[in-house]
Design a protein around this motif. Structure first.
Motif, PDB file in Angstrom:
ATOM      1  N   LYS A  42       0.808  -1.214   0.000  1.00  0.00           N
ATOM      2  CA  LYS A  42       0.000   0.000   0.000  1.00  0.00           C
ATOM      3  C   LYS A  42       0.847   1.273   0.000  1.00  0.00           C
ATOM      4  N   ARG A  43       2.120   1.148   0.265  1.00  0.00           N
ATOM      5  CA  ARG A  43       2.983   2.327   0.335  1.00  0.00           C
ATOM      6  C   ARG A  43       3.426   2.747  -1.070  1.00  0.00           C
ATOM      7  N   TRP A  44       4.152   3.865  -1.155  1.00  0.00           N
ATOM      8  CA  TRP A  44       4.446   4.430  -2.473  1.00  0.00           C
ATOM      9  C   TRP A  44       5.282   3.478  -3.319  1.00  0.00           C
ATOM     10  N   ASP A  45       5.090   3.562  -4.623  1.00  0.00           N
ATOM     11  CA  ASP A  45       5.599   2.554  -5.552  1.00  0.00           C
ATOM     12  C   ASP A  45       7.120   2.430  -5.575  1.00  0.00           C
ATOM     13  N   SER A  46       7.821   3.529  -5.371  1.00  0.00           N
ATOM     14  CA  SER A  46       9.283   3.500  -5.480  1.00  0.00           C
ATOM     15  C   SER A  46       9.987   3.182  -4.161  1.00  0.00           C
ATOM     16  N   LEU A  47       9.226   2.840  -3.132  1.00  0.00           N
ATOM     17  CA  LEU A  47       9.804   2.592  -1.807  1.00  0.00           C
ATOM     18  C   LEU A  47      10.819   1.460  -1.833  1.00  0.00           C
ATOM     19  N   LYS A  48      11.967   1.713  -1.218  1.00  0.00           N
ATOM     20  CA  LYS A  48      12.975   0.675  -0.992  1.00  0.00           C
ATOM     21  C   LYS A  48      13.405   0.720   0.477  1.00  0.00           C
ATOM     22  N   LEU A  49      13.857  -0.427   0.981  1.00  0.00           N
ATOM     23  CA  LEU A  49      14.357  -0.476   2.345  1.00  0.00           C
ATOM     24  C   LEU A  49      15.652   0.320   2.468  1.00  0.00           C
ATOM     25  N   PHE A  50      15.908   0.829   3.666  1.00  0.00           N
ATOM     26  CA  PHE A  50      17.181   1.490   3.945  1.00  0.00           C
ATOM     27  C   PHE A  50      18.248   0.463   4.299  1.00  0.00           C
ATOM     28  N   THR A  51      17.804  -0.739   4.638  1.00  0.00           N
ATOM     29  CA  THR A  51      18.721  -1.779   5.076  1.00  0.00           C
ATOM     30  C   THR A  51      18.995  -2.764   3.943  1.00  0.00           C
ATOM     31  N   PRO A  52      20.259  -3.121   3.716  1.00  0.00           N
ATOM     32  CA  PRO A  52      20.576  -4.099   2.669  1.00  0.00           C
ATOM     33  C   PRO A  52      20.186  -5.510   3.094  1.00  0.00           C
ATOM     34  N   THR A  53      20.188  -6.413   2.135  1.00  0.00           N
ATOM     35  CA  THR A  53      19.718  -7.786   2.316  1.00  0.00           C
ATOM     36  C   THR A  53      20.212  -8.440   3.597  1.00  0.00           C
ATOM     37  N   GLU A  54      21.502  -8.313   3.877  1.00  0.00           N
ATOM     38  CA  GLU A  54      22.088  -9.059   4.994  1.00  0.00           C
ATOM     39  C   GLU A  54      21.554  -8.640   6.360  1.00  0.00           C
ATOM     40  N   TYR A  55      20.774  -7.553   6.414  1.00  0.00           N
ATOM     41  CA  TYR A  55      20.189  -7.100   7.678  1.00  0.00           C
ATOM     42  C   TYR A  55      18.662  -7.217   7.669  1.00  0.00           C
ATOM     43  N   ASN A  56      18.129  -8.048   6.777  1.00  0.00           N
ATOM     44  CA  ASN A  56      16.678  -8.162   6.637  1.00  0.00           C
ATOM     45  C   ASN A  56      16.143  -9.568   6.895  1.00  0.00           C
ATOM     46  N   HIS A  57      16.945 -10.435   7.501  1.00  0.00           N
ATOM     47  CA  HIS A  57      16.524 -11.819   7.686  1.00  0.00           C
ATOM     48  C   HIS A  57      15.595 -11.986   8.890  1.00  0.00           C
TER      49      HIS A  57
END
Length: 362
Positions: A42-57
């Motif tokens: 539901k959030r804006w289309d271009s949203l990306k996480l501030f955290t890279p993959t290795e901190y998202n587990h």
């Protein structure tokens, strides 16, 4: 009746579900949305996480992208869906809970369409509940498009004409940057004294540095944690100085008032605005839970997620529940693990005081 009911199927609820599954507890998740990952989508289309993959587990399952990659909202939603499928997590959707109360030692949970009972309850609804919009929004002309950041998707939602973005947090700055890229005039309301931090430094990600210096493990009970938790959070990954220097970005200072003809700011009044994005945050809402008290920020009184008021009631996914990472995708597992340890210890020893288990809180 279930042994446990978790309210909320976001990352915090799923992390708690994993721990309950590993200890063979009888549990169910109730969620207000229609499917997994809906709040992200539901959030804006271009949203990306501030955290890279290795901190998202989340516990038990790696985030399936290369190290150093910053996932978008679709990839996060897909990850959560895969997580539910992998661990066969039981969820009932479209259950917006309206009441939680403990009667004769049993929790009674009520939604608009059903009722449930459980011996223990975990509240995992996150920190973002009621969108906040300043009262002056009601005084603005009806032909001006007004969207809270919760409902903003892309610049395509906007009508022709100037735009105003209100809010100097991460959401406001990201949305301001995206709209400015379209070339239209964008007025910005908020402080220009924004602390901005790049996503990488000296070849390492920001979160690598945070981990290295122990920033993410600072607790809310330490002197540093108390100072950080009450301060303004920095904007991550956006060059704010360059953004505010763009010719089509006009900083107006704080929004003061409005009428049908114009909006008044610290730096003057404007009558040309046709679109407004209110990136002004959210207010927590836990008032549907009976017999609990609240802290100064209207979050439930608790110690590391264990309710100070109602035995058998727990909270997870709140900002600074214990550390800076408590509300992040890759940090919530620590709080889930702590709650599981507390639950097991409480069941075997009868400990009711949540703070009695921890000798050192600094």
């Amino acid at each position: 009746m279930k042994e446990f009911i978790i309210i909320g199927a976001g990352q915090s609820g799923l992390a708690m579900a994993y721990n309950l599954s590993q200890t063979n507890k009888d549990y169910l998740i109730l969620d207000a949305n229609e499917h997994i990952g809906a709040p992200w989508l539901k959030r804006w289309d271009s949203l990306k996480l501030f955290t890279p993959t290795e901190y998202n587990h989340l516990p038990g399952m790696l985030f399936p992208f290369p190290k150093g990659y910053y996932p978008n909202k679709y990839e996060v939603a897909d990850y959560l869906k895969s997580y539910v499928e992998k661990f066969s997590i039981p969820i009932e959707f479209n259950q917006r809970i309206t009441s939680v109360k403990k009667v004769n030692g049993i929790f009674e949970i009520t939604s608009a369409t059903g009722s449930y009972k459980a011996k223990q309850v975990v509240i995992a609804t996150g920190p973002f509940h009621t969108p906040f919009t300043p009262p002056c929004h009601a005084d603005i002309a009806e032909n001006v498009v007004q969207l809270h950041s919760e409902h903003y998707k892309s610049p395509e939602q906007l009508q022709d004409g100037d735009c105003l973005v209100v809010g100097a947090g991460d959401s406001g700055v990201q949305i301001l940057s995206e709209i400015a890229e379209t070339g239209r005039t964008v007025h910005f309301s908020g402080t220009d004294k924004i602390t901005a931090i790049p996503q990488s430094f000296l070849g390492k990600t920001l979160w690598w540095w945070f981990t290295k210096i122990g920033f993410l493990s600072v607790t809310r009970f330490s002197k540093m944690g108390k100072w950080l938790s009450k301060g303004v959070q920095p904007v991550i990954g956006t060059d704010v100085k360059s953004l505010l220097a763009k010719d089509n970005v006009i900083h107006m200072g704080r929004t003061l008032s409005a009428d049908k003809n114009s909006i008044k700011f610290q730096k003057g009044s404007i009558s040309s605005i046709k679109n407004i994005i209110w990136a002004t945050g959210f207010k927590p809402n836990f008032f549907w839970i009976e017999d609990i008290t609240f802290d100064e920020t209207n979050y439930p009184s608790n110690y590391r997620g264990v309710s100070n008021d109602v035995e058998g009631l727990y909270f997870i996914g709140l900002p600074w529940l214990y550390t800076r990472g408590s509300a992040t995708l890759g940090g919530v597992w620590k709080d889930a693990q702590y709650l599981m340890t507390h639950i097991q210890k409480n069941q075997t020893s009868g400990i009711a005081d949540p703070s009695a288990e921890l000798v050192e809180v600094g």
